[in-house]
Design a protein around this motif. Structure first.
Motif, short mmCIF file in Angstrom:
data_model
loop_
_atom_site.label_atom_id
_atom_site.label_comp_id
_atom_site.label_asym_id
_atom_site.label_seq_id
_atom_site.Cartn_x
_atom_site.Cartn_y
_atom_site.Cartn_z
N ALA A 181 0.81 -1.22 0.00
CA ALA A 181 0.00 0.00 0.00
C ALA A 181 0.84 1.26 0.00
N THR A 182 2.17 1.12 0.06
CA THR A 182 3.04 2.30 0.02
C THR A 182 4.04 2.27 -1.14
N THR A 183 3.90 1.29 -2.04
CA THR A 183 4.76 1.23 -3.23
C THR A 183 4.35 2.32 -4.22
N GLU A 184 5.33 2.93 -4.88
CA GLU A 184 5.01 3.98 -5.85
C GLU A 184 4.46 3.38 -7.14
N PHE A 185 3.37 3.97 -7.62
CA PHE A 185 2.73 3.60 -8.89
C PHE A 185 2.72 4.81 -9.81
N ARG A 186 2.62 4.53 -11.08
CA ARG A 186 2.52 5.58 -12.10
C ARG A 186 1.10 5.58 -12.67
N LEU A 187 0.43 6.72 -12.63
CA LEU A 187 -0.87 6.88 -13.28
C LEU A 187 -0.64 7.18 -14.75
N THR A 188 -1.30 6.43 -15.63
CA THR A 188 -1.12 6.62 -17.07
C THR A 188 -2.48 6.77 -17.74
N GLY A 189 -2.43 7.17 -19.01
CA GLY A 189 -3.66 7.27 -19.78
C GLY A 189 -4.29 8.64 -19.72
N PRO A 190 -5.54 8.75 -20.19
CA PRO A 190 -6.15 10.06 -20.44
C PRO A 190 -6.41 10.91 -19.20
N ALA A 191 -6.56 10.31 -18.02
CA ALA A 191 -6.82 11.11 -16.82
C ALA A 191 -5.56 11.46 -16.05
N ALA A 192 -4.43 10.86 -16.43
CA ALA A 192 -3.18 11.18 -15.74
C ALA A 192 -2.87 12.67 -15.86
N GLY A 193 -2.53 13.29 -14.77
CA GLY A 193 -2.26 14.72 -14.76
C GLY A 193 -3.48 15.59 -14.63
N SER A 194 -4.67 14.98 -14.60
CA SER A 194 -5.90 15.74 -14.46
C SER A 194 -5.96 16.41 -13.10
N ALA A 195 -6.66 17.53 -13.05
CA ALA A 195 -6.88 18.20 -11.77
C ALA A 195 -7.62 17.30 -10.79
N LEU A 196 -8.39 16.34 -11.32
CA LEU A 196 -9.14 15.43 -10.46
C LEU A 196 -8.22 14.46 -9.72
N LEU A 197 -6.98 14.31 -10.19
CA LEU A 197 -6.06 13.34 -9.60
C LEU A 197 -4.90 13.99 -8.86
N LYS A 198 -4.87 15.31 -8.80
CA LYS A 198 -3.77 16.00 -8.13
C LYS A 198 -4.03 16.10 -6.63
N THR A 199 -2.97 15.89 -5.84
CA THR A 199 -3.06 15.99 -4.39
C THR A 199 -1.93 16.86 -3.87
N SER A 200 -1.97 17.18 -2.59
CA SER A 200 -0.90 17.99 -2.02
C SER A 200 0.44 17.26 -2.08
N ALA A 201 0.42 15.94 -1.97
CA ALA A 201 1.66 15.17 -2.04
C ALA A 201 2.11 14.95 -3.47
N ASP A 202 1.16 15.01 -4.43
CA ASP A 202 1.48 14.79 -5.84
C ASP A 202 0.78 15.84 -6.69
N PRO A 203 1.35 17.01 -6.81
CA PRO A 203 0.72 18.07 -7.61
C PRO A 203 0.72 17.77 -9.10
N THR A 204 1.46 16.72 -9.54
CA THR A 204 1.46 16.37 -10.95
C THR A 204 0.28 15.49 -11.33
N GLY A 205 -0.33 14.82 -10.36
CA GLY A 205 -1.43 13.90 -10.66
C GLY A 205 -0.99 12.68 -11.43
N THR A 206 0.26 12.27 -11.26
CA THR A 206 0.79 11.13 -12.02
C THR A 206 1.43 10.05 -11.15
N LYS A 207 1.57 10.30 -9.85
CA LYS A 207 2.17 9.31 -8.96
C LYS A 207 1.22 9.03 -7.81
N VAL A 208 1.13 7.78 -7.43
CA VAL A 208 0.27 7.42 -6.31
C VAL A 208 0.95 6.32 -5.52
N LEU A 209 0.77 6.33 -4.23
CA LEU A 209 1.35 5.29 -3.39
C LEU A 209 0.35 4.17 -3.18
N GLY A 210 0.73 2.98 -3.62
CA GLY A 210 0.00 1.79 -3.26
C GLY A 210 -1.13 1.39 -4.18
#
Length: 632
Positions: A181-210
């Motif tokens: 649940a803490t391994t780094e993942f890469r978000l890919t595809g059409p929603a990657a980088g979307s404002a809907l996926l951006k967080t304070s820890a990941d302002p790019t919206g392309t990396k997620v833990l777990g």
């Protein structure tokens, strides 16, 4: 996942007798344990059916043997300690086999004789069965961090003993891996980088833990594995938006209380983190250093399965169910062709195949008059529940951008709030779509629909021809034929292949096969095919008084619909992840002992190691004692 409601004595992990503790359900000749396998049975199903039972064991047919391949907590990485249930740490668990194995894949391992690569999902954790004296209202940080490490995926090399058929794990192999649940993942595809996926820890919206709650999955023709994130809603607290409600995120605290230890699980504090779960994950099990991917183009919902077939010109088609009552099943048709070869450029190209294409949802129409579908399961006048269907496009992703096909929703919204897109598109509300498998022999597609006790209750949708029983507690299996046999087609024919339950119940149907010669079955979940084209069905939450099990059923020829039980699992367990090879069957025994009121000190099951030992989810291999192929 489910909670069983029976308890029984322990028989341990050895080969259990086929005639164990009959639960009293019918099945007639198919339920006669210990008899000789019928020579007339479909090839691949010529074994003595296991009778329904409530034994605290894995019960297999006469003439078959079994072993536990790997248990929760067994060390698989270098430096990982031996399992000690009284001294669990997150660091130790991160190097050990995870908890509650679900989907399984066995992949070839070129150059290593008698070895294969086992990939497993670790869906969720049962803390009350993991930690002595666990207080659900006040978990400790250490317990929560152990749970984070016990989630995710596991990769471990396994080795066959040719003399016995036994399969064992190879610890500390260089390909062994844990994803948590803490391994780094890469978000890919059409929603990657979307404002809907951006967080304070990941302002790019392309990396997620777990990755969380990985249920069923699939393998790809290019050598990777796919894993569906299912009930991710249970990990997130304090949801309040309409989209949160549609995905089942509660307004209060969670049962797990993870939000106390990491604010990303608190929707009120980090509103977009929840949007980063509910995808299909792709893992390259041959590269332990690779970063796993979450493919947004396949949509966000409670994914059950992600099974791949190729079009004639080499484009991927992926089927996936949304495991919720009254939700939908989907298909993604890729626009890029798979490349053959083993170079890095080829590998990178193939890892991007699921990022471009069109996502569809299914709408089914019956061909019988509505008056003939009365909710009892009685067959219509034409003798079959069947009809036609269409794949409704939701959105298309390309290298230049994405286009929505749903009025009032942007493409990014479709890929992140896919359930809402399915609602707007008028998809058919199904009875918990779970695993989906195309037949490698006929090309027909089989959809497991586990159950829906809310069908026809109150204001809920009533029975229709594709879901013909109100208060459906046993489930059914749909058989789908794409138009002209082309997986990329936008239309299909369908029929109900199996309507589950006690064969004595007139509201059951086994593809027209005589019901006095089949095993009773309830709540189909994971499905797989054997080399002969038979469909194998694992169950979750049987409502027939027996423990869950694994069943084989013929899908073609004169024995079509002949269904035979192959094994049952211990008390409280669910049968998961079946892998059916020529000489071996693998199952994941998930959440044994998960019974209301059970704890470490008051176990409902003592499987697999017997009294005095903590109950442990595990992977089991089954083979014929004479070394011949399964069921021939």
């Amino acid at each position: 996942m489910s909670v069983a409601a029976a308890t029984a004595g322990s028989l341990g992990a050895g080969t259990a007798p086929a005639a164990a503790a009959s639960a009293g359900t019918s099945g007639k000749s198919a339920g006669k344990p210990g008899g000789k396998p019928a020579a007339t049975a479909a090839r691949g199903l010529r074994y003595s059916s296991v009778a329904p039972n409530t034994a605290d064991a894995v019960t297999v047919p006469d003439g078959y043997a079994q072993n536990v391949v790997i248990r929760w907590g067994e060390p698989i990485l270098r430096g990982a300690p031996a399992f000690d249930p009284e001294k669990q740490t997150a660091a130790a668990q991160a190097g050990q086999f995870g908890y509650n194995n679900d989907f399984l894949a066995l992949l070839p391992l070129p150059g290593e004789c008698d070895r294969q690569l086992l990939v497993a999902n670790h869906e969720y954790t049962d803390e009350v069965l993991m930690f002595r004296g666990y207080d659900p209202a006040n978990p400790t940080r250490q317990q929560v961090e152990v749970a984070w490490a016990a989630h995710g995926l596991g990769v471990v090399v396994v080795e066959e003993d040719r003399r016995t058929g036994k399969l064992t794990a190879v610890p500390r192999h260089h390909l062994n891996r844990r994803v948590t649940a803490t391994t780094e993942f890469r978000l890919t595809g059409p929603a990657a980088g979307s404002a809907l996926l951006k967080t304070s820890a990941d302002p790019t919206g392309t990396k997620v833990l777990g990755t969380l709650n990985n249920c069923s999955g699939g393998t790809t023709p290019w050598g990777t594995t796919l894993h569906g994130e299912e009930n991710f809603n249970q990990y997130f607290a304090h949801g309040g938006r309409a989209t949160d409600k549609r995905y089942g995120i509660g307004t209060g605290a969670t049962e797990r209380k993870w939000e106390r230890f990491d604010e990303r699980f608190d929707v009120a504090r980090e509103p977009n983190e929840v949007h980063r779960f509910g995808y299909v994950v792709e893992l390259d099990p041959y590269d332990p250093a690779s970063t796993p991917r979450k493919h947004t183009a396949l949509g966000r919902f409670k994914h059950e399965a992600a099974t791949v077939r190729l079009t004639d010109d080499g484009r991927p088609v992926v089927y996936s169910g949304d495991d919720e009552r009254f939700d939908y099943f989907y298909k993604f048709v890729g626009s890029k062709r798979m490349k053959k070869g083993s170079g890095r450029a080829v590998r990178e190209h193939n890892l991007s195949l699921l990022d471009e294409g069109t996502l569809y949802v299914a709408r089914l129409t019956g061909d019988s008059p509505a008056i003939e579908i009365d909710g009892t399961g009685k067959l219509p006048a034409d003798g079959e529940f069947d009809g036609s269907g269409e794949w409704i496009p939701l959105a298309t992703a390309t290298a230049k951008g994405a286009v929505s096909h749903v009025e009032g929703m942007s493409a990014e919204e479709v890929f992140v709030f896919t359930r809402l897109a399915g609602d707007k598109a008028g998809a058919t509300k199904m009875d918990r779509p779970e695993d989906i498998q195309p037949s490698p022999v006929t090309g027909k597609v089989y959809v497991a629909l586990t159950n829906n006790t809310n069908r026809g209750v109150g204001a809920n949708a009533k029975a229709d021809e594709a879901n013909p029983r109100n208060a459906n507690k046993h489930g059914h299996i749909l058989e789908l034929t794409e138009r002209r046999g082309r997986p990329e087609s936008t239309s299909f024919a369908w029929s109900l292949f199996l309507v589950a339950g006690d064969p004595d119940d007139p509201a059951t149907y086994f593809a027209g096969f005589p019901k006095d010669d089949v095993s009773p079955i309830s709540c189909p979940d994971n499905v797989a095919f054997d080399p002969h084209g038979n469909l194998w069905i694992s169950t979750d939450g049987s409502q027939l008084g027996s423990h869950d099990g694994l069943f084989g059923v013929a899908t073609r020829g004169s024995r079509r619909g002949e269904l035979k039980q192959f094994l049952t699992v211990p008390t409280g367990a669910e049968t998961c992840g079946p892998v059916i090879q020529d000489r071996r069957v693998l199952v994941a025994v998930q959440h044994p002992g998960e019974v209301d009121g059970a704890t470490v000190d008051r176990p409902a099951s003592t499987w697999p190691d017997g009294p005095g030992k903590i109950v442990r989810p595990a992977v089991v291999a089954v083979w014929r004692k004479d070394g011949r192929d399964i069921g021939v």
